[in-house]
Design an enzyme around this catalytic site. Structure first.
Site, PDB file in Angstrom:
ATOM      1  CB  SER A 137      -0.958   0.013   1.342  1.00  0.00           C
ATOM      2  OG  SER A 137      -0.092   0.406   2.485  1.00  0.00           O
ATOM      3  CE  LYS A 138       0.097   8.295  -2.128  1.00  0.00           C
ATOM      4  NZ  LYS A 138      -0.815   9.051  -2.688  1.00  0.00           N
ATOM      5  NE  ARG A 139      -2.535   4.563   6.014  1.00  0.00           N
ATOM      6  CZ  ARG A 139      -3.635   4.486   6.946  1.00  0.00           C
ATOM      7  NH1 ARG A 139      -4.891   4.201   6.520  1.00  0.00           N
ATOM      8  NH2 ARG A 139      -3.404   4.654   8.171  1.00  0.00           N
ATOM      9  N   GLY A 169       4.404   3.162   2.077  1.00  0.00           N
ATOM     10  CA  GLY A 169       5.514   3.724   1.217  1.00  0.00           C
ATOM     11  C   GLY A 169       6.003   2.553   0.194  1.00  0.00           C
TER      12      GLY A 169
END
Length: 477
Positions: free
Chosen positions: A249-251, A253
């Site tokens: 996930s983008k969260r 990174g």
RNA sequence: GGUCCCAUCGUCUAAAGGUUAGGACACCACCCUUUCACGGUGGGAAUAUGGGUUCGAAUCCCGUUGGGAUCACCA
């Protein structure tokens, strides 16, 4: 019936690997039918999350990997508009219709009230008091301007059943279904409603999405049923994981598609790799172009368990793609990475020739060739090599011989240089390595280099080669 | 917690009742070689667990364990 699939991202930022894989599967399913259509739809019903420019990233990414769409916001089509915010009034209309049909109801509870009711006990569902309101009463309050949402009404009892193309038959009790908001107080639909209305209106035949939707799919089927519509085929796919516990996930990174491209991964390799994350061809082949995937892909060979994204294997695969590149193609891709870290003029062609078989990502180039700019600080111990039978003393000799031989050389190419140095070794009764190894160290200051002694000499050119050789000779004195 | 889903080498996966459980990445060794790579050859490495069903189970059934998802006016 012609196959119609849609990729329906929300424009909230970058293209994630999991998203891209979903898009790929949608695309491949559509291309499996000669008349199939791949549709791009932008799901921007949450204005709070809207990110400027995000749709451009979506367009650019799909184009970059060659997944061209047949209908979409930019090119139109017979079932537009393809941006949900432009379809706002449509959803309100269908939501009101659903209320009339008994599949939904007006709700005047605030978000806080609903939350409170629910949290009292862990296991208690939200029992909406507004559900008991008569339709006349509710309409009166709406007409009076009271803020409201439209919630789904679930009155059915027993088990809801449906077939998933990947997971098989799924059964979920209607009691488990929550009566979620379909139309928000701002008039926008939630995903739960918009996806049903749009998929129906756009004649979508196959819905591919993450398996987190498995348990909410019965809610959507209920809506289809109430409207008298036929639900699409469902293809739920397992998530792409960062490790055994966490999704990519983008969260966290984790790398997005554009991050990988920026690191020097080729779009073709990325697509090839992610296709295999949850799908296999049933043969032992694993290198596939998009066109080959279009021919080979089948829903039946999709996997049910999550797959961990392994950058190491992607890196290997990227190396395979780099090696397959034509000479000029590679040079074109490599050049920006070479010139970025190099001001000295070098023989690019020879450099590319030694680089192509040994790098796995274009991003590795600057580090790989850093010594071309300046010889790094190094210890004369480097000249000691058992296998080559060299040490500082041998190296000093070798460099003297090499300088003498190379000074006379005018035709500066690999064959000539190699013959010259080999000739020196023979003449002086030394092993090849006793000449080559010291020369290579002297030219690079590194234990390992892309290319051997004579290749480095060609890349650096005669002047620089002799300068470096002499400098090294000084160092050994 | 309720419900749903998942479970083969470290990782991606094959084997849709009968295989010495196959391949790929990674790792190790050897070969090739002007270094390192590339390439080639070989090696170690898995059916989570307990019960069934069956002549025979990685495969079917049940339990256990472990993991994930879901229960938003996010998608």
């Amino acid at each position: 019936m012609t196959v119609r699939t849609r990729f329906a991202p929300s424009p909230t930022g970058y293209m994630h690997i999991g998203n891209l894989r979903t898009a790929l599967y949608e695309y491949l399913i559509a291309r499996g039918d000669p008349d199939g259509k791949f549709i791009l739809r932008i799901e921007d019903t949450d204005q709070k999350r809207y990110v400027e420019g995000a749709t451009d990233v979506i367009y650019a990414t799909l184009k970059q990997v060659g997944m061209l769409w047949d209908e979409g916001p930019d090119i139109g089509g017979s079932y537009g508009p393809y941006i949900q915010s432009e379809r706002k009034s449509l959803y309100a209309e269908y939501a009101r219709k659903l209320v009339e049909l008994g599949g939904a109801h007006y709700c005047f509870c605030s978000k806080e009230e609903a939350d409170e009711e629910k949290d009292e006990e862990q296991n208690m569902k939200f029992e909406d008091p507004c559900k008991r309101l008569s339709l006349e009463e509710a309409k009166k309050r709406v007409a009076a301007g009271e803020p409201y949402v439209i919630r789904q009404t679930v009155n059915k009892k027993g088990k809801s059943k449906y077939h998933d193309e990947v997971y098989g038959d799924i059964e979920i009790d209607y009691d488990e279904l929550d009566e979620g908001v379909l139309l928000k107080s701002d008039g926008f639909p939630t995903y739960n409603f918009a996806n049903v209305v749009d998929d129906h209106l756009m004649r979508i035949t196959h819905v591919v999405r993450g398996n987190e939707y498995i348990s909410s799919t019965p809610k959507y089927n209920l809506i289809y049923e109430t409207f008298g519509w036929t639900p699409p085929r469902y293809v739920h796919v397992p998530p792409v994981m960062k490790d055994a516990q966490h999704k990519l996930s983008k969260r966290n990174g984790d790398a997005s598609f554009q991050d990988l491209v920026a690191k020097g991964y080729l779009p073709e390799a990325i697509i090839n790799y992610i296709a295999l994350l949850g799908w296999n061809p049933g043969t032992e082949e694993e290198i596939f172009t998009l066109e080959e995937l279009e021919k080979t892909f089948s829903i039946e060979r999709l996997n049910r368990s999550p797959a961990i994204f392994d950058i190491v294997k992607l890196t290997w695969m990227n190396g395979q793609y780099i090696r397959k590149l034509g000479e000029d193609e590679f040079a074109a891709l490599a050049k920006p990475y070479i010139t970025k870290s190099l001001t000295r003029k070098v023989d690019i062609k020879t450099l590319c020739k030694v680089l192509q078989p040994r790098i796995e990502t274009l991003g590795a180039i600057p580090e790989e060739i850093s010594f071309l700019e300046h010889v790094p600080e190094y210890s004369t111990e480097l000249y000691l090599n058992k296998k080559m039978k060299t040490d500082a003393a041998v190296a000093a000799q070798a460099l003297d011989y090499a300088v003498a031989a190379l000074e006379k050389t005018t035709d500066w190419n690999n064959d000539v240089l190699f013959a010259a140095l080999k000739g020196v070794a023979e003449e002086k009764g030394m092993k090849n390595g006793q000449i080559m190894y010291p020369v290579r160290i002297a030219l690079s200051g590194r234990e390992t280099t892309p290319g051997g002694a004579t290749e480095l000499a060609v890349i650096l050119g005669k002047d620089e080669t002799l300068a470096r050789l002499n400098a090294a000779r000084q160092k050994l004195a």
